[in-house]
Write a protein that holds these residues in place. Sequence first.
Motif, PDB file in Angstrom:
ATOM      1  N   ARG A  12       0.838  -1.215   0.000  1.00 19.44           N
ATOM      2  CA  ARG A  12       0.000   0.000   0.000  1.00 19.44           C
ATOM      3  C   ARG A  12       0.862   1.249   0.000  1.00 19.44           C
ATOM      4  NH1 ARG A  12      -0.206   4.058   2.064  1.00 19.44           N
ATOM      5  NH2 ARG A  12       1.440   3.195   3.396  1.00 19.44           N
ATOM      6  N   ARG A  13       0.655   2.085  -0.987  1.00 24.98           N
ATOM      7  CA  ARG A  13       1.444   3.316  -1.103  1.00 24.98           C
ATOM      8  C   ARG A  13       0.523   4.474  -1.508  1.00 24.98           C
ATOM      9  NH1 ARG A  13       6.790   3.487  -1.957  1.00 24.98           N
ATOM     10  NH2 ARG A  13       6.391   5.610  -1.232  1.00 24.98           N
ATOM     11  N   THR A  14       1.095   5.648  -1.511  1.00 24.92           N
ATOM     12  CA  THR A  14       0.400   6.845  -1.987  1.00 24.92           C
ATOM     13  C   THR A  14       0.695   7.024  -3.473  1.00 24.92           C
ATOM     14  OG1 THR A  14       0.454   7.980   0.147  1.00 24.92           O
ATOM     15  CG2 THR A  14       0.372   9.367  -1.820  1.00 24.92           C
ATOM     16  N   TYR A  16       0.086   9.415  -6.779  1.00 24.96           N
ATOM     17  CA  TYR A  16      -0.358  10.735  -7.240  1.00 24.96           C
ATOM     18  C   TYR A  16      -0.546  10.790  -8.750  1.00 24.96           C
ATOM     19  CZ  TYR A  16       0.787  12.565  -2.582  1.00 24.96           C
ATOM     20  OH  TYR A  16       0.838  12.815  -1.238  1.00 24.96           O
ATOM     21  N   TRP A 136      -7.784   1.533   1.824  1.00 25.46           N
ATOM     22  CA  TRP A 136      -6.603   1.898   1.016  1.00 25.46           C
ATOM     23  C   TRP A 136      -5.848   0.628   0.625  1.00 25.46           C
ATOM     24  CZ3 TRP A 136      -3.076   6.346   3.307  1.00 25.46           C
ATOM     25  CH2 TRP A 136      -2.200   6.823   2.342  1.00 25.46           C
ATOM     26  N   LEU A 148      -4.481   9.826   0.163  1.00 28.65           N
ATOM     27  CA  LEU A 148      -5.351  10.319   1.233  1.00 28.65           C
ATOM     28  C   LEU A 148      -5.250  11.830   1.274  1.00 28.65           C
ATOM     29  CD1 LEU A 148      -7.152   9.334   3.561  1.00 28.65           C
ATOM     30  CD2 LEU A 148      -5.114   9.285   5.012  1.00 28.65           C
ATOM     31  N   GLN A 149      -6.384  12.507   1.160  1.00 31.23           N
ATOM     32  CA  GLN A 149      -6.392  13.969   1.117  1.00 31.23           C
ATOM     33  C   GLN A 149      -7.277  14.555   2.210  1.00 31.23           C
ATOM     34  OE1 GLN A 149      -4.242  15.422  -0.870  1.00 31.23           O
ATOM     35  NE2 GLN A 149      -3.682  13.362  -1.517  1.00 31.23           N
ATOM     36  N   HIS A 150      -6.974  15.806   2.566  1.00 31.14           N
ATOM     37  CA  HIS A 150      -7.722  16.495   3.642  1.00 31.14           C
ATOM     38  C   HIS A 150      -8.066  17.914   3.231  1.00 31.14           C
ATOM     39  CE1 HIS A 150      -5.682  13.143   5.696  1.00 31.14           C
ATOM     40  NE2 HIS A 150      -6.814  13.081   6.342  1.00 31.14           N
ATOM     41  N   LYS A 187      10.484   4.527  -0.468  1.00 34.60           N
ATOM     42  CA  LYS A 187      10.202   5.238   0.786  1.00 34.60           C
ATOM     43  C   LYS A 187      11.371   5.082   1.744  1.00 34.60           C
ATOM     44  CE  LYS A 187       6.590   3.773   3.251  1.00 34.60           C
ATOM     45  NZ  LYS A 187       5.229   3.642   3.820  1.00 34.60           N
TER      46      LYS A 187
END
Length: 200
Positions: A12-14, A16, A136, A148-150, A187
Amino acid sequence: MNTSYWQAIKNRRTYYALGNEPVTGDGRIEELVQQAVQHVPSSFNSQSARVVVLLGEQHERLWELTKAELKRIVPADAFAATEQKIDGAFRSGYGSILYFEDMSVVEALQQKFPAYRDNFPIWSQQSSGMLQFAIWTALELDGWGASLQHYNPVIDAAVKSAWGIEPAWKLVAQMPFGKPLAQPAAKEFQPLAGRVHLYK
Ligand SMILES: Cc1cc2nc3c(=O)[nH]c(=O)nc-3n(C[C@H](O)[C@H](O)[C@H](O)COP(=O)(O)O)c2cc1C
């Protein structure tokens, strides 16, 4: 140790760089969200999580309204970069998952158990984090890329109005997902010595 469990957690990664081609059927997305909402734990088994899944045009609507809200507060000379990020990394994807907590559930617990009053909002956020992580990771297992965004609270009112969200639902996070177009960079990890202690 269950290898596939740890492999899923490590993978699991971010992401973009997202495309809007489908990776699985929509029913499969709905199913994994339902499974996670049903089985992720919550304090006192309060089940305060609420989730809205936006696909296709509804997903694009989320990011259009996010840009419109940001345009009001981001300096004009910085908005082009904001727009580029939203269009390329979030709106370009296939869907978005909105995470809410039903504060009427949290407030009822606060009234019922005054000794834990201050803890219930914290536990509600912690449980939402567990849910976000579960979904996720499940999206990644199915071949999707997500981040993941805020943008809450900037977009809260616009989101509530667009989808007729209950007033008591508090927006916690947004998770755009889509077909991964590029792999995330490697990472860096801090040494585990100092982060984990074992005594026996
Ligand atoms: C609680 C939490 C909040 C985060 N908020 C954001 C965010 O608002 N925007 C964003 O781009 N990434 C956000 N991230 C993603 C992190 O930056 C990312 O998970 C971290 O750098 C590790 O990278 P990885 O997800 O690829 O493992 C968040 C992650 C967590 C756990």
